[in-house]
Design an enzyme around this catalytic site. Structure first.
Site, PDB file in Angstrom:
ATOM      1  N   ARG A  22       0.945  -1.282   0.050  1.00 45.47           N
ATOM      2  CA  ARG A  22      -0.060  -0.171  -0.102  1.00 45.47           C
ATOM      3  C   ARG A  22       0.913   1.237  -0.208  1.00 45.47           C
ATOM      4  NH1 ARG A  22       1.282   2.115   4.317  1.00 45.47           N
ATOM      5  NH2 ARG A  22       0.194   3.934   3.403  1.00 45.47           N
ATOM      6  N   GLY A  23       0.085   2.571  -0.228  1.00 41.93           N
ATOM      7  CA  GLY A  23       0.870   3.751  -0.560  1.00 41.93           C
ATOM      8  C   GLY A  23       1.340   3.810  -1.943  1.00 41.93           C
ATOM      9  N   ALA A  24       0.981   5.233  -2.540  1.00 42.80           N
ATOM     10  CA  ALA A  24       1.045   5.124  -3.774  1.00 42.80           C
ATOM     11  C   ALA A  24       2.405   4.841  -4.382  1.00 42.80           C
ATOM     12  CB  ALA A  24       0.742   6.620  -4.080  1.00 42.80           C
ATOM     13  N   ALA A  25       3.487   5.195  -3.892  1.00 45.74           N
ATOM     14  CA  ALA A  25       4.758   4.891  -4.638  1.00 45.74           C
ATOM     15  C   ALA A  25       5.164   3.526  -4.296  1.00 45.74           C
ATOM     16  CB  ALA A  25       5.846   5.934  -3.706  1.00 45.74           C
ATOM     17  N   CYS A 130      -1.832   9.437   8.079  1.00 37.60           N
ATOM     18  CA  CYS A 130      -1.488   8.264   7.164  1.00 37.60           C
ATOM     19  C   CYS A 130      -0.050   7.740   7.108  1.00 37.60           C
ATOM     20  CB  CYS A 130      -1.982   7.988   5.750  1.00 37.60           C
ATOM     21  SG  CYS A 130      -2.266   6.843   4.936  1.00 37.60           S
ATOM     22  N   ASP A 199      -2.043  10.420  -3.003  1.00 37.58           N
ATOM     23  CA  ASP A 199      -2.389   9.318  -4.020  1.00 37.58           C
ATOM     24  C   ASP A 199      -2.483   9.921  -5.563  1.00 37.58           C
ATOM     25  OD1 ASP A 199      -3.363   8.482  -1.223  1.00 37.58           O
ATOM     26  OD2 ASP A 199      -2.822   6.594  -2.400  1.00 37.58           O
ATOM     27  N   ASN A 209      -5.763  12.412  -1.172  1.00 38.33           N
ATOM     28  CA  ASN A 209      -4.946  11.801   0.000  1.00 38.33           C
ATOM     29  C   ASN A 209      -5.677  10.796   0.866  1.00 38.33           C
ATOM     30  OD1 ASN A 209      -2.403  10.903   1.180  1.00 38.33           O
ATOM     31  ND2 ASN A 209      -2.852  12.167   2.651  1.00 38.33           N
ATOM     32  N   LYS A 235       2.552  11.260  -8.878  1.00 34.49           N
ATOM     33  CA  LYS A 235       1.261  11.440  -8.275  1.00 34.49           C
ATOM     34  C   LYS A 235       0.340  12.319  -9.158  1.00 34.49           C
ATOM     35  CE  LYS A 235       3.134   9.208  -4.873  1.00 34.49           C
ATOM     36  NZ  LYS A 235       3.614   9.762  -3.639  1.00 34.49           N
TER      37      LYS A 235
HETATM   38  C1  RUB Z   1      -2.035   5.724   1.375  1.00 35.62           C
HETATM   39  C2  RUB Z   1      -1.900   7.124   1.497  1.00 35.62           C
HETATM   40  C3  RUB Z   1      -0.419   7.778   1.513  1.00 35.62           C
HETATM   41  C4  RUB Z   1      -0.203   8.113   0.117  1.00 35.62           C
HETATM   42  C5  RUB Z   1       1.211   8.575  -0.097  1.00 35.62           C
HETATM   43  O1  RUB Z   1      -3.256   5.192   1.355  1.00 35.62           O
HETATM   44  O2  RUB Z   1      -2.942   7.965   1.325  1.00 35.62           O
HETATM   45  O3  RUB Z   1      -0.600   9.050   2.022  1.00 35.62           O
HETATM   46  O4  RUB Z   1      -0.504   7.032  -0.775  1.00 35.62           O
HETATM   47  O5  RUB Z   1       2.057   7.456  -0.180  1.00 35.62           O
HETATM   48  P1  RUB Z   1      -3.340   3.683   1.502  1.00 35.62           P
HETATM   49  P2  RUB Z   1       3.597   7.549  -0.577  1.00 35.62           P
HETATM   50  O6  RUB Z   1      -3.036   3.330   2.758  1.00 35.62           O
HETATM   51  O7  RUB Z   1      -4.559   3.409   1.470  1.00 35.62           O
HETATM   52  O8  RUB Z   1      -2.643   3.022   0.218  1.00 35.62           O
HETATM   53  O9  RUB Z   1       4.340   8.892  -0.148  1.00 35.62           O
HETATM   54  O10 RUB Z   1       4.346   6.399   0.062  1.00 35.62           O
HETATM   55  O11 RUB Z   1       3.624   7.303  -2.007  1.00 35.62           O
END
Ligand code: RUB
Length: 316
Positions: A22-25, A130, A199, A209, A235
């Site tokens: 999880r997390g966009a990256a 988050c 996201d 987000n 993003k």
């Molecule tokens: C994750 C979320 C994060 C972004 C950025 O949501 O909202 O703030 O994805 O993350 P979930 P990053 O837990 O539902 O995936 O900076 O790591 O890309």
């Protein structure tokens, strides 16, 4: 037509759907790697069959979660540069494309971290929502520069990604205070910067987000606390240049409450949106690997990077 998609791709898709990944990256990197795995195990007997498999694999990955645009952006990046007249050449080309994508993703986060760290001063307190690896990159660089930081970490119901952030910040030597989401406003007076990830970023500078970001931003503005979004250019949501909106994922109600407990409350409908939209007027700056932008000017960066429009190779 029936096209073989490798079990590894299905596994990655399931892990993204269940938020194991999880997390966009992190989703972007995993999706790119999965295309590489598809290429590795393919026994396609023609370049056309190989390409059809890749497209099918991309479709499986694309269908997992709708909000983080880093996912389709990653798939597009990898598929765009695939070239070769034989299956072997195509395979090597996918591998090269995946490595290049992951290398760029890593570098972008490092560069973004340097930009974001410039905003942080020794002794500052941040508030997080988050778990964002882009936010953590800013903190990590600031710490490496010898700055000492404290953090209020919102737990981030219902999935408690704040726990991951708390652990990561603690490992960086940041002094962490964990709070429930609804305590955020109470502590905003003690905070120098609210730092959130994204996201997706829309062409008007809206930040999409984790659910709760918009409320946090409105409260931060009310308290006069700057709110910064750390988001690599992956993003940026190219379709918003042509008027499309960003899909907000609705997740299973069981993340919030089980049906048996809900029955005791008179069986209410349960809504579980995973993300929300923070209008640009509540965001002080968007920090990217290309520098810091006021949200309203992000559109010019978006045009530079995606101006020629986008394709959906997985839809073919
Ligand atoms: C994750 C979320 C994060 C972004 C950025 O949501 O909202 O703030 O994805 O993350 P979930 P990053 O837990 O539902 O995936 O900076 O790591 O890309």
């Amino acid at each position: 037509p029936d096209v073989e998609v490798s079990p590894a791709v299905h596994r990655t898709a399931e892990d993204i759907g269940s938020m194991e990944i999880r997390g966009a990256a992190t989703i972007a990197a995993a999706a790119a790697e999965a295309l590489g795995e598809q290429a590795d195990v393919s026994d396609a007997d023609s370049p056309e069959a190989f390409r059809a498999e890749l497209r099918a694999a991309a479709r499986v990955l694309y269908d997992t979660r709708p909000t983080a645009v880093s996912l389709p952006n990653a798939l597009r990046y990898v598929l765009r540069d695939v070239e070769g007249e034989t299956v072997e050449r195509l395979r090597a080309s996918v591998r090269a494309s995946v490595s290049e994508f992951c290398r760029r993703l890593d570098n972008a986060q490092t560069d973004l971290g340097r930009v974001g760290a410039n905003r942080l001063r020794d002794g500052d307190t941040i508030m997080t929502h988050c778990h964002s690896t882009d936010v953590l990159a800013c903190v990590e660089t600031a710490v490496e520069q010898g700055k000492s930081l404290s953090a209020f970490v919102k737990e981030t119901r219902p999935r408690n990604q704040g726990h991951i952030t708390a652990e990561a910040l603690d490992e960086l030597g940041v002094d962490v205070t964990l709070i429930v989401d609804s305590a955020a406003r109470r502590y905003l007076n003690d905070v120098d910067h609210v730092l959130v990830g994204a996201d997706s970023i829309a062409a008007d500078g809206s930040v999409i987000n984790k659910i709760g970001t918009s409320g946090l931003a409105v409260n931060a503005r009310d308290r006069g606390t700057p709110i910064v979004c750390a988001a690599q250019t992956i993003k940026l949501h190219p379709d918003t240049l042509t008027g499309h909106t960003v899909d907000i994922e609705m997740r299973d109600e069981r993340e919030v409450v089980d049906r048996e407990t809900a029955e005791g409350m008179g069986d209410p409908e349960v809504l579980n949106p995973a993300f929300d939209v923070t209008p640009p007027r509540y965001v002080d700056a968007i920090v990217t690997e290309r520098g810091q932008f006021p949200p309203e000017s992000i559109v010019s960066l978006m045009r530079d990077l995606f101006g020629e429009g986008t394709t959906e190779p997985w839809a073919e």
